[in-house]
Design a protein around this motif. Structure first.
Motif, PDB file in Angstrom:
ATOM      1  N   CYS A  24       0.825  -1.211   0.000  1.00  0.00           N
ATOM      2  CA  CYS A  24       0.000   0.000   0.000  1.00  0.00           C
ATOM      3  C   CYS A  24       0.855   1.255   0.000  1.00  0.00           C
ATOM      4  N   LEU A  25       1.835   1.309   0.878  1.00  0.00           N
ATOM      5  CA  LEU A  25       2.650   2.510   1.019  1.00  0.00           C
ATOM      6  C   LEU A  25       3.603   2.702  -0.166  1.00  0.00           C
ATOM      7  N   GLN A  28       2.368   4.491  -3.001  1.00  0.00           N
ATOM      8  CA  GLN A  28       2.310   5.945  -2.794  1.00  0.00           C
ATOM      9  C   GLN A  28       3.715   6.549  -2.707  1.00  0.00           C
ATOM     10  N   TYR A 115      -5.923  -1.469   2.945  1.00  0.00           N
ATOM     11  CA  TYR A 115      -5.252  -0.499   2.069  1.00  0.00           C
ATOM     12  C   TYR A 115      -5.667   0.929   2.420  1.00  0.00           C
ATOM     13  N   HIS A 116      -6.971   1.155   2.516  1.00  0.00           N
ATOM     14  CA  HIS A 116      -7.463   2.507   2.783  1.00  0.00           C
ATOM     15  C   HIS A 116      -7.099   2.962   4.196  1.00  0.00           C
ATOM     16  N   ALA A 119      -3.394   3.903   4.143  1.00  0.00           N
ATOM     17  CA  ALA A 119      -3.216   5.135   3.364  1.00  0.00           C
ATOM     18  C   ALA A 119      -3.689   6.351   4.149  1.00  0.00           C
TER      19      ALA A 119
END
Length: 240
Positions: A24-25, A28, A115-116, A119
């Protein structure tokens, strides 16, 4: 760099949560340091030894010490850190929110919700940004927020901190190389052998000069110019 702890007594679940969090990270462009713990006591031992974590993902039902009690102990040591509970049991949800837990994720909804949650936590931590550098010499001991550091210059055997929130520079009898090793390298970059800049304060590069938010204009060594542009572009992409 985000410091993250994952604690779960089930090995498969521990590896899965670690992998999902990292994925996930990194999507980003955030590259965290993730430490895993197979039990609550192991995590507490690390905290007692001075370990720091921005974000902790905890199972609730674990032997020796539950995630609920673990969260209480963590808040005592790391009051500003965020905690996400990942558990198979809904019955703890109310108590979790009473503990001021950032997010509660049932394990059977891990794929859709982790994931959310991660984030959102990363976005909040970036806003808070409580990271700091400790200045320690004969005349002073002071914790300097990293976001306040504009740049560092070498002056003889000293390194000089130029800060955004005070006019007086701070001198420390340490080399820039030693200090740079203790700073997040994705944010603090050498632009010359004798100068380190904080990319969060860079507004642009004009010819071979680095422009900062306070109006400073620092020369960039020709050999470092290309690398600086790449790192600055990556840093800005992470912030958009």
């Amino acid at each position: 760099m985000l410091q993250i702890a994952v604690c779960d007594d089930e090995p498969l679940s521990l590896r899965h949560i670690e992998a999902e969090t990292r994925d996930c990270l990194e999507k980003q462009h955030i590259f965290p340091m993730i430490t895993t713990f197979a039990s609550g006591p192991h995590l507490l031992f690390a905290l007692e030894d001075g370990a720091f974590f921005d974000l902790l993902l905890l199972d609730i039902e674990m032997p020796e010490i539950s995630g609920m009690e673990l969260a209480r102990r963590i808040h005592e040591r790391l009051p500003h850190s965020l905690i996400i509970f990942v558990t198979a049991h809904f019955k703890y949800a109310v108590d979790a929110y009473e503990l001021n837990i950032f997010r509660y994720i049932p394990k059977n909804q891990l794929a859709s919700r982790l994931y959310h949650a991660v984030a959102d936590a990363a976005a909040i931590l970036e806003t808070q940004d409580t990271r700091s550098y400790v200045i320690h010499n004969q005349s002073r001991m002071e914790r300097i927020p990293l976001k306040s550091i504009l740049y560092l210059l070498r002056e003889g055997k000293n390194s000089v901190f130029h800060l955004s929130e005070q006019s007086e520079a701070i001198r420390l009898r340490r080399s820039l190389t030693e200090i740079h090793a203790e700073l997040p390298t994705e944010e603090f970059v050498f632009i010359d052998r004798g100068c380190i800049v904080n990319l969060r304060h860079v507004t642009g590069i004009v010819q071979a000069d680095c422009l900062l938010t306070d109006g400073s204009r620092l020369p960039v060594a020709q050999s470092r110019l290309s690398d600086l542009k790449k790192k600055l572009n990556l840093f800005w992409c992470r912030k958009i």
